[in-house]
Design an enzyme around this catalytic site. Structure first.
Site, PDB file in Angstrom:
ATOM      1  N   ASP A   1      39.367  38.556  42.014  1.00 20.82           N
ATOM      2  CA  ASP A   1      38.881  38.095  40.715  1.00 20.82           C
ATOM      3  C   ASP A   1      37.418  37.667  40.797  1.00 20.82           C
ATOM      4  OD1 ASP A   1      41.473  38.372  39.675  1.00 20.82           O
ATOM      5  OD2 ASP A   1      42.013  36.324  40.253  1.00 20.82           O
TER       6      ASP A   1
ATOM      7  N   TYR B   1      45.461  35.402  52.469  1.00 15.99           N
ATOM      8  CA  TYR B   1      44.483  34.688  51.656  1.00 15.99           C
ATOM      9  C   TYR B   1      44.411  33.239  52.120  1.00 15.99           C
ATOM     10  CZ  TYR B   1      43.948  38.276  48.019  1.00 15.99           C
ATOM     11  OH  TYR B   1      43.651  39.424  47.332  1.00 15.99           O
TER      12      TYR B   1
END
Length: 249
Positions: free
Chosen positions: A56, A114
């Site tokens: 994003d 992540y």
């Protein structure tokens, strides 16, 4: 001579509108990589860089894997050198290799790691301010670790999906979550076979709400079963999130 070129890319996502092409702007990671490759090949357009994921806006990567078909006689070393000469200072190509013609960075990915980083001390993280989310107090780490156990496994994670119009399957496997504390830093590590839009940031926000006493650890099971985004926690801000690694066989 056409080659399937595999790249490992690092980037500071602060200035960018995410990985993927966006209308009316060239400030995307994919766009910057393609611009340099087109310049290298002396073409106006044509190459398409495929990433292992679509981070994003504002999200960072230590090791994003990407691939691109290039018609060139340049060596991998020459491609690496050229790209780093002309890419902006907040994007680096760390490794270039020639892959199998059938290699696809997204479809062949088996897992991703992540990291989400928070800071809670009374001082300010001056030199890390672009890469951490600042909390107003220390959350309960043990409660968050307890809550994380309810997330681990194969579930329908619709409750953690930021796209309400998602038509594809929202079933994923999250096989490991680690929460570590060091000084004023709290780092969440998530590993799974794939993640939905905003999924890591929503999971982080939900765990933080547990840590702040707004939710109980056992609420996580009900939230997942309910498949309702509104029942999960807030979406943690983008700047604290970094893609650390993509796994392949």
């Amino acid at each position: 001579m056409k080659k399937n070129i595999k790249m490992i890319v690092s980037y500071d996502g602060t200035r960018y509108f995410g990985w993927e092409h966006q209308p009316n702007t060239d400030m995307t990671i994919q766009g910057k990589l393609e611009n340099v490759l087109n310049m290298m090949l002396k073409k106006d357009a044509g190459v398409t860089v495929i990433g292992a994921g679509r981070t994003d806006a504002g999200v960072h990567a230590r090791a994003m894997t990407a691939n691109v078909i290039l018609d060139t006689d340049m060596s991998c070393e020459e491609i690496l050198s050229y790209m780093n000469r002309y890419l902006p200072e907040d994007i680096s190509v760390n490794k270039v290799t020639e892959a199998s013609p059938h290699f696809h960075s997204r479809y062949n990915a088996k897992g991703k790691t992540y990291r989400y980083t928070c800071w809670y001390d009374v001082t300010k993280p001056v030199f890390d301010r672009k890469y951490v989310s600042v909390l107003d107090r220390r959350p309960d780490i043990d409660k968050m670790k307890e809550a994380a156990q309810y997330i681990i496994g194969m579930h329908d994670f619709k409750c953690f999906c930021g796209n309400p119009k998602m038509k594809k399957s929202t079933v994923r496997v999250v096989d490991n979550i680690k929460i570590e504390e060091s000084g004023g830093y709290i780092r969440f590590y998530f590993h799974g076979n794939g993640f939905l839009q905003n999924m890591v940031r929503i999971m982080t926000g939900t765990l933080l709400e547990v840590g702040f006493g707004k939710k109980k650890p056992e609420d996580i099971e009900k939230i997942i079963e309910g498949k309702d985004r509104q029942q999960a926690g807030f979406t943690a801000e983008a700047k604290g999130l970094t893609l650390m690694k993509v796994d392949y066989e």
